[in-house]
Structure formats: structure tokens, C-alpha cells
Design a protein around this motif. Structure first.
Motif, PDB file in Angstrom:
ATOM      1  N   PHE A   1     -21.356  -4.740 -43.726  1.00 16.47           N
ATOM      2  CA  PHE A   1     -19.731  -3.748 -44.153  1.00 16.47           C
ATOM      3  C   PHE A   1     -20.535  -2.599 -44.976  1.00 16.47           C
ATOM      4  O   PHE A   1     -19.672  -1.163 -44.792  1.00 16.47           O
ATOM      5  CB  PHE A   1     -19.755  -5.010 -45.601  1.00 16.47           C
ATOM      6  CG  PHE A   1     -19.485  -6.460 -45.509  1.00 16.47           C
ATOM      7  CD1 PHE A   1     -17.691  -6.277 -44.850  1.00 16.47           C
ATOM      8  CD2 PHE A   1     -20.325  -7.421 -45.056  1.00 16.47           C
ATOM      9  CE1 PHE A   1     -17.667  -7.633 -44.532  1.00 16.47           C
ATOM     10  CE2 PHE A   1     -19.907  -8.461 -44.642  1.00 16.47           C
ATOM     11  CZ  PHE A   1     -18.317  -8.573 -44.025  1.00 16.47           C
ATOM     12  N   PHE A   2     -21.498  -2.304 -45.559  1.00 22.90           N
ATOM     13  CA  PHE A   2     -22.312  -0.637 -45.678  1.00 22.90           C
ATOM     14  C   PHE A   2     -22.478  -0.188 -43.852  1.00 22.90           C
ATOM     15  O   PHE A   2     -22.902   1.185 -43.962  1.00 22.90           O
ATOM     16  CB  PHE A   2     -23.635  -1.289 -46.479  1.00 22.90           C
ATOM     17  CG  PHE A   2     -23.458  -1.467 -47.750  1.00 22.90           C
ATOM     18  CD1 PHE A   2     -23.464  -0.512 -48.536  1.00 22.90           C
ATOM     19  CD2 PHE A   2     -22.827  -2.067 -48.123  1.00 22.90           C
ATOM     20  CE1 PHE A   2     -22.697  -0.013 -49.885  1.00 22.90           C
ATOM     21  CE2 PHE A   2     -22.841  -2.748 -49.617  1.00 22.90           C
ATOM     22  CZ  PHE A   2     -22.761  -1.274 -50.368  1.00 22.90           C
ATOM     23  N   LYS A   3     -22.715  -1.217 -43.455  1.00 22.02           N
ATOM     24  CA  LYS A   3     -22.936   0.224 -41.884  1.00 22.02           C
ATOM     25  C   LYS A   3     -24.594   0.349 -41.323  1.00 22.02           C
ATOM     26  O   LYS A   3     -24.702   1.511 -40.912  1.00 22.02           O
ATOM     27  CB  LYS A   3     -21.513   0.990 -41.248  1.00 22.02           C
ATOM     28  CG  LYS A   3     -19.896   0.272 -41.210  1.00 22.02           C
ATOM     29  CD  LYS A   3     -20.228  -0.522 -40.591  1.00 22.02           C
ATOM     30  CE  LYS A   3     -18.728  -0.444 -40.378  1.00 22.02           C
ATOM     31  NZ  LYS A   3     -18.173  -2.460 -40.166  1.00 22.02           N
ATOM     32  N   ALA A   4     -25.331  -0.125 -42.156  1.00 22.18           N
ATOM     33  CA  ALA A   4     -26.993  -0.125 -42.207  1.00 22.18           C
ATOM     34  C   ALA A   4     -26.547   0.166 -40.801  1.00 22.18           C
ATOM     35  O   ALA A   4     -26.750  -1.454 -40.569  1.00 22.18           O
ATOM     36  CB  ALA A   4     -27.449  -0.351 -43.039  1.00 22.18           C
ATOM     37  N   GLU A   5     -27.533   1.342 -39.933  1.00 24.81           N
ATOM     38  CA  GLU A   5     -28.571   0.094 -39.365  1.00 24.81           C
ATOM     39  C   GLU A   5     -29.786   0.102 -38.930  1.00 24.81           C
ATOM     40  O   GLU A   5     -29.884  -0.561 -38.096  1.00 24.81           O
ATOM     41  CB  GLU A   5     -28.516   1.656 -38.289  1.00 24.81           C
ATOM     42  CG  GLU A   5     -26.808   2.136 -37.951  1.00 24.81           C
ATOM     43  CD  GLU A   5     -26.297   1.247 -36.418  1.00 24.81           C
ATOM     44  OE1 GLU A   5     -27.235   1.024 -35.800  1.00 24.81           O
ATOM     45  OE2 GLU A   5     -24.980   1.534 -36.361  1.00 24.81           O
ATOM     46  N   THR A   6     -30.083   0.026 -40.052  1.00 22.19           N
ATOM     47  CA  THR A   6     -32.511  -0.675 -40.072  1.00 22.19           C
ATOM     48  C   THR A   6     -32.260  -1.103 -41.547  1.00 22.19           C
ATOM     49  O   THR A   6     -31.578  -0.564 -42.022  1.00 22.19           O
ATOM     50  CB  THR A   6     -32.698   0.683 -39.292  1.00 22.19           C
ATOM     51  OG1 THR A   6     -33.186   1.995 -40.472  1.00 22.19           O
ATOM     52  CG2 THR A   6     -31.880   1.710 -38.407  1.00 22.19           C
ATOM     53  N   GLU A   7     -33.032  -1.436 -41.546  1.00 24.22           N
ATOM     54  CA  GLU A   7     -33.900  -2.558 -42.221  1.00 24.22           C
ATOM     55  C   GLU A   7     -35.849  -2.032 -42.255  1.00 24.22           C
ATOM     56  O   GLU A   7     -36.298  -2.051 -41.037  1.00 24.22           O
ATOM     57  CB  GLU A   7     -33.990  -3.870 -42.299  1.00 24.22           C
ATOM     58  CG  GLU A   7     -32.677  -4.181 -42.456  1.00 24.22           C
ATOM     59  CD  GLU A   7     -32.563  -5.733 -42.381  1.00 24.22           C
ATOM     60  OE1 GLU A   7     -33.476  -6.698 -42.418  1.00 24.22           O
ATOM     61  OE2 GLU A   7     -31.270  -6.219 -42.485  1.00 24.22           O
ATOM     62  N   ALA A   8     -35.780  -1.556 -43.690  1.00 17.38           N
ATOM     63  CA  ALA A   8     -37.808  -1.466 -42.963  1.00 17.38           C
ATOM     64  C   ALA A   8     -38.698  -2.341 -43.749  1.00 17.38           C
ATOM     65  O   ALA A   8     -37.792  -3.137 -45.115  1.00 17.38           O
ATOM     66  CB  ALA A   8     -38.037   0.336 -43.911  1.00 17.38           C
ATOM     67  N   ILE A   9     -39.795  -2.398 -43.638  1.00 19.01           N
ATOM     68  CA  ILE A   9     -40.947  -3.399 -43.751  1.00 19.01           C
ATOM     69  C   ILE A   9     -41.735  -2.940 -44.536  1.00 19.01           C
ATOM     70  O   ILE A   9     -42.475  -2.269 -43.850  1.00 19.01           O
ATOM     71  CB  ILE A   9     -40.663  -4.079 -43.010  1.00 19.01           C
ATOM     72  CG1 ILE A   9     -38.898  -5.513 -43.167  1.00 19.01           C
ATOM     73  CG2 ILE A   9     -42.072  -5.764 -43.566  1.00 19.01           C
ATOM     74  CD1 ILE A   9     -39.765  -6.693 -41.576  1.00 19.01           C
ATOM     75  N   ILE A  10     -42.360  -3.244 -45.724  1.00 14.21           N
ATOM     76  CA  ILE A  10     -43.674  -2.398 -46.090  1.00 14.21           C
ATOM     77  C   ILE A  10     -44.621  -2.490 -46.690  1.00 14.21           C
ATOM     78  O   ILE A  10     -44.349  -3.141 -48.237  1.00 14.21           O
ATOM     79  CB  ILE A  10     -42.684  -0.990 -46.860  1.00 14.21           C
ATOM     80  CG1 ILE A  10     -41.482  -0.217 -47.057  1.00 14.21           C
ATOM     81  CG2 ILE A  10     -44.159   0.039 -47.469  1.00 14.21           C
ATOM     82  CD1 ILE A  10     -42.291  -0.170 -45.445  1.00 14.21           C
ATOM     83  N   PRO A  11     -45.111  -3.521 -46.092  1.00 12.55           N
ATOM     84  CA  PRO A  11     -46.100  -4.303 -46.712  1.00 12.55           C
ATOM     85  C   PRO A  11     -47.796  -3.773 -47.784  1.00 12.55           C
ATOM     86  O   PRO A  11     -47.880  -2.436 -47.031  1.00 12.55           O
ATOM     87  CB  PRO A  11     -47.002  -5.149 -46.056  1.00 12.55           C
ATOM     88  CG  PRO A  11     -46.402  -4.361 -44.213  1.00 12.55           C
ATOM     89  CD  PRO A  11     -45.926  -3.800 -44.481  1.00 12.55           C
ATOM     90  N   TYR A  12     -47.396  -3.842 -48.364  1.00 14.02           N
ATOM     91  CA  TYR A  12     -49.290  -3.199 -49.319  1.00 14.02           C
ATOM     92  C   TYR A  12     -50.097  -4.259 -49.293  1.00 14.02           C
ATOM     93  O   TYR A  12     -50.680  -4.569 -49.997  1.00 14.02           O
ATOM     94  CB  TYR A  12     -48.300  -2.659 -51.215  1.00 14.02           C
ATOM     95  CG  TYR A  12     -46.982  -1.554 -50.805  1.00 14.02           C
ATOM     96  CD1 TYR A  12     -45.780  -2.005 -50.740  1.00 14.02           C
ATOM     97  CD2 TYR A  12     -47.658  -0.777 -51.898  1.00 14.02           C
ATOM     98  CE1 TYR A  12     -45.649  -0.855 -50.662  1.00 14.02           C
ATOM     99  CE2 TYR A  12     -46.734   0.347 -52.024  1.00 14.02           C
ATOM    100  CZ  TYR A  12     -45.980   0.289 -51.667  1.00 14.02           C
ATOM    101  OH  TYR A  12     -44.710   1.495 -51.768  1.00 14.02           O
TER     102      TYR A  12
END
Ligand code: F6P
Length: 539
Positions: free
Chosen positions: A326-337
């Protein structure tokens, strides 16, 4: 029974979500927080040692209700049952998908009336025996010395999963050193071999198919290196295979007793829970390997039994679909601390992108909506000093998962407090941003103010876990596995094949003929010119 084949865009919920998106696209999350004082508690799920806060997402209660309706309309519950009960849901390869059974060996799931418990228990027994014998020094090399080093030789799922877990659990490591050889790049093999002593090293050749060019070439080079000093008969003390192709493993001289089988209902990228996990048990001990399985099993039960609105993998999958479609976001990030989770992203890239990078639906039709998200990321806080500028002020929407731990392992509390202060600060900054009113009173020249504005309203999930233990790590990985499964079901695709990687593999086998000068195969003009440049300059 096959998975249902409903086109998601034809569902009532999808149409309602499309209309609802118009109401939501400009809403700032800060207004949603202002309207509902209980939002943080309401949009959070507590499960064992996990607190998953998804309140910093661009969703209202209505959005969540519509997303949940969508899951119900697509018969997600039935698909989950089908996966857990061993139905042939990997239809294109005619296989069941039972990595969940590996984490629950007490329960006998049957595939076409054949039990899974027997091979699972047999595999676990072998993992236990081999890892224990190596740890207690009773596994001796060809000159009678104790084993000090283990090398996992494999690629893709036969490398990324175990490598990620061995790194993540380095705190629990026993005395054995574990190495990984994956790339067919000879420099990679050489760099590892030069650290090793033949007399005290065991190589575990991991390949489900035992046909993978990279792994077979690496194995041949390693065997050659080993035989410079040892004899063929010594192979049995230094080589183990994990495979579904016992004949080919035997053909390179590995004795049957050293072969651990891998069932066809275990996909490569979900295989770390199987005999592929041998290197994990060798690194941290069998007991910790069992704890890893137990953690994953508990997440399996959560996923299977919890109602969807309190079900972590389902909620994360639905949010991801909301942004992707719906927002047409192409990517997702994953940030482990956590530096221990340095290899989490590459593992999840394979799991998620190999599974859901598909453009044909379960009806055989070309898809006209977006499927698999692009996964990327790195550990925090390193990532903050690298690419977070784009997350804060770039033009792209990147929904981001923040993974953090309440307690550190080594107990350096000052470090941990700073690390976690950054962890919390980032999701807060991404939510609230900074507007010109905040900046005007600070004496900043007016022409500079626009550059300092952060719009905020950037979605994040916070996955806060008590500590990095084998059990919690197992649950975390299982959480992402179920998330990707839910997305595949809802996108009406087959998540468990990987036919897209075949073409490149086939072409490389023809190109190697050209390189060896055996053939002159036809190629496109660009590839032809590149090949000719390589051949001219390589010697
Ligand atoms: O790259 C494709 C792939 O088939 C992966 O799915 C798999 O994990 C990897 O190659 C290695 O395959 P194998 O274990 O058969 O060597």
C-alpha cells in the motif's frame, strides 16, 4: 490438500485496505499516539522473553482490523495447519515443509503416512554422538591427536544459517574453533586452510543435493590438501557429510557412518535445525543446540496457537504487507543491536528473498502486485554511523526492525546502557522527528533550518529480548521464518522453491566449458566480449 489460491487483490479486505490507505497515508503517528494514551501497550505483544512493540507504525486500530480481516479472508489459519501437519505445500517440488517438526521431535508428523520422528531422532543422535566425541577429545585425528578445529563446507542454506548461529552464540563457545568455507573463490579456501592443521581438523561437507558446484570444488581442493600429508584411509577420521544424496557423498570416500542424512522436507534455508546444525553443536555443545531448537519450538507453538492479533509473526507479516503493497515501500531494514548478530541479515536475506522473490502466483498467473521485500541492514550502532542518514531524512520509506537485548552477556553495563540508549533514541527520533518550531528558538540561521528538519513518522518495530541465549535466538529466527511464510501465503505464491537461482547455475556450467576451451558456446554480445577479455588476460 493444496494451499488455497486466492488472488489477494480480489479480496474484500484488500479493496477496503486500498480505500483506507488514502485516509492513512498522510497521518502522523504522533497524532495516533495523542489520540490513544494506551497505544504503546495495546500495540505490543509479550511472549516468553520477548516484548514486541509495534506501536510505532503508521496504523490505526481500523488498519489492524482490516489487515486481520485480510488474513482471515485468505484462510491463513488453514495454511498454518497445512504446514504443521506435513501437507505437500511446496507443490512445485512436491514436498512437505517441516522445519517445525525438527524442533519438536517428540511429536510424530507423518508425510504420506511415513513418520518424521524416526529420521529426526536418528539425526539428533548422530549430532550428539559426534559433537560429544569431539568435545571430550575421544575423536582422534589420523596421528592420534585431539580435534581442535571444525570446518563447515557448504553454501547458501548449508552455510548461512549455521554460520550465523555459531557467530551469534560465540559467548557459549566450547574449545573447538569453527570455520566456514562457502565461496568457490580459491582465496577464501586458501585463507582458511592456511590457519589449519590437517591432523586436528574435521571437515563437515554440507550439501543437501551434493551437486552444488562451489561445495564440490571446495571439497576437492580440501581433500587434495589433506592428502598431501595423509592417506585415503585417513579420510574417515577427518571428513563428515550432511546430505540427502548419500550415494554421492560415499563416492568421494566418506564412510556411511560419517554421513548424516537430510530429509527432502527440510528446505536449505530452513535447515540449520536439522543435521546441518552439526557445526553448531560442535561449537557450543549439544545441550545448547537443543535449547536453540526448544526456543524455536516455543515460537512455533505461539505462531500456531495464538489469535492473529496477538501473534507476533502474523502481526509483523501484516505490517510488512501494509508497507510493501500500500505504501509501496520496496525494502525493509533489520538492525540488531548486538555484534553477535552480525550475520543475522545475510541469513534472513536468503530466507526471505529466496522464499518470496516470486512473480508467478499459485494459480500459475503472472503477478501484478508487489511480493518479496528487499531485506538489508547491519548491526546498531555501526549502522547509525553508516546509512541511518537516509532512514531519517531520505526520500524513501524503509520500515525497520530494531532488535535489542535487556541484559548484556559480558556484563559491561556502561557499554550496554550506551548501546541501548542509542537503540531507544533511534526509534524515538524516527517517530517524532524534529520540526522547524523546535529549531527556530535555537538561533539556527533560517536558511539552514530546512536541512535540520526531520519529518519523523518513520515506522519501526522494536523487538526487545531479555538476553541473547540459544533459546531466545531460536525463537527469533523462527519468528522471521513464520513471518515470511505468512507473507507467501497472503501473496498467493509458493515460498518454498527457488527456481530463480537455477538459470545462473546452468549458464555457469556452459561458460566454464568456454573458459576451459572445450567449447565455443553462443552468448550475448556483452558476455562474449567480457569472456574474451578474461581469456586474453587471465594467464
Ligand atoms: O542457491 C540455491 C540453493 O539451492 C539454496 O537454496 C541452497 O541452500 C544452496 O543452493 C545450497 O544447496 P546444497 O545444500 O544442495 O548444496
Amino acid at each position: 490438500m493444496a494451499l488455497r489460491t486466492i488472488n489477494p487483490t480480489s479480496s474484500k479486505a484488500w479493496k477496503e485496505l486500498t480505500a483506507h490507505f488514502k485516509e492513512m497515508k498522510a497521518v502522523h503517528m504522533l497524532d495516533l499516539f495523542a489520540k490513544n494514551k494506551d497505544r504503546a501497550a495495546y500495540f505490543s505483544i509479550v511472549f516468553n522473553d520477548f516484548l514486541v512493540d509495534f506501536s510505532k507504525n503508521r496504523v490505526s486500530q481500523k488498519t489492524m482490523d482490516l489487515l486481520l480481516n485480510f488474513a482471515n479472508e485468505m484462510d491463513l489459519k488453514e495454511a498454518i495447519e497445512q504446514q504443521f501437519s506435513g501437507e505437500i505445500i511446496n507443490q512445485t517440488e512436491q514436498r512437505a515443509v517441516l522445519h517445525t517438526a525438527l524442533r519438536n521431535p517428540k511429536n510424530d508428523v507423518r508425510i504420506n503416512d511415513r513418520p518424521t520422528r524416526i529420521p529426526i531422532k536418528r539425526g539428533l543422535k548422530k549430532i550428539k554422538r559426534i559433537s560429544k566425541t569431539i568435545h571430550n577429545g575421544k575423536w582422534e585425528g589420523y596421528t592420534g591427536k585431539k580435534i581442535t578445529d571444525i570446518v563447515n563446507v557448504g553454501i547458501g542454506g548449508s552455510d548461512l544459517g549455521p554460520k550465523m548461529i555459531v557467530d551469534a552464540l560465540a559467548y557459549y563457545k566450547k574449545e573447538i574453533n569453527t570455520h566456514f568455507i562457502s565461496n568457490v573463490d580459491g582465496d577464501h579456501v586458501q585463507e582458511i586452510l592456511k590457519k589449519l592443521n590437517r591432523e586436528t581438523t574435521v571437515f563437515i561437507i554440507v550439501s543437501k543435493s551434493f551437486k552444488t558446484q562451489e561445495t564440490l570444488q571446495n571439497t576437492a581442493t580440501i581433500e587434495q590438501w589433506f592428502l598431501q600429508k595423509a592417506t585415503i584411509l585417513d579420510i574417515q577420521k577427518h571428513f563428515i557429510a550432511v546430505t540427502n544424496n548419500i550415494t554421492s557423498a560415499s563416492a568421494i570416500g566418506i564412510p556411511e557412518d560419517n554421513i548424516l542424512s537430510l530429509n527432502d522436507w527440510v528446505g536449505g534455508r530452513f535447515s540449520l535445525w536439522s543435521t546441518v546444525g552439526l557445526s553448531i553443536a560442535c561449537s557450543v555443545g549439544y545441550k545448547k543446540f537443543e535449547e536453540l531448537l526448544e526456543g524455536a519450538h516455543q515460537m512455533d507453538m505461539h505462531f500456531k496457537n495464538e489469535p492473529f492479533n496477538k501473534n507476533i509473526p502474523v502481526v509483523l507479516a501484516l505490517l510488512s504487507i501494509w508497507y510493501n503493497n500500500f505504501f509501496k515501500a520496496e525494502t525493509e531494514a533489520i538492525i540488531p543491536y548486538s555484534e553477535y548478530l552480525d550475520k543475522l541479515v545475510p541469513h534472513l536475506q536468503q530466507a526471505i528473498m529466496e522464499s518470496n522473490g516470486k512473480n508467478i502466483d499459485r494459480n500459475g498467473n503472472t503477478i501484478d502486485y508487489q511480493t518479496g521485500t528487499i531485506i538489508w541492514g547491519a548491526t546498531g550502532v555501526n549502522a547509525q554511523h553508516a546509512f541511518f542518514q537516509l532512514l531519517h531524512q531520505g526520500t524513501k520509506l524503509v520500515p525497520t526492525d530494531f532488535i535489542g537485548f535487556v541484559k548484556p552477556l559480558h556484563g559491561l553495563q556502561k557499554h550496554h546502557d550506551i548501546l541501548m540508549a542509542n537503540f531507544f533514541a533511534q526509534t524515538e527520533a524516527l517517530l517524532t522527528g524534529k520540526n522547524d518550531k523546535d529549531l527556530m528558538h535555537k538561533g539556527i540561521p533560517s536558511e539552514i533550518i530546512p536541512y535540520k528538519i526531520h519529518k519523523g513518522n518513520k515506522p519501526t518495530n522494536t523487538i526487545l529480548i531479555s538476553q541473547l541465549t540459544p533459546k531466545n535466538l531460536g525463537a527469533l529466527i523462527a519468528m522471521y521464518e513464520h513471518k515470511l511464510f505468512v507473507q507467501g501465503v497472503l501473496w498467493n505464491i509458493f515460498s518454498y522453491d527457488q527456481m530463480g537461482v537455477e538459470l545462473g547455475k546452468q549458464l555457469s556450467t556452459t561458460i566454464i566449458e568456454d573458459i576451459k576451451g572445450e567449447k565455443n558456446n553462443p552468448h550475448d554480445a556483452s558476455t562474449k566480449a567480457l569472456l574474451s577479455f578474461y581469456l586474453k588476460n587471465k594467464d
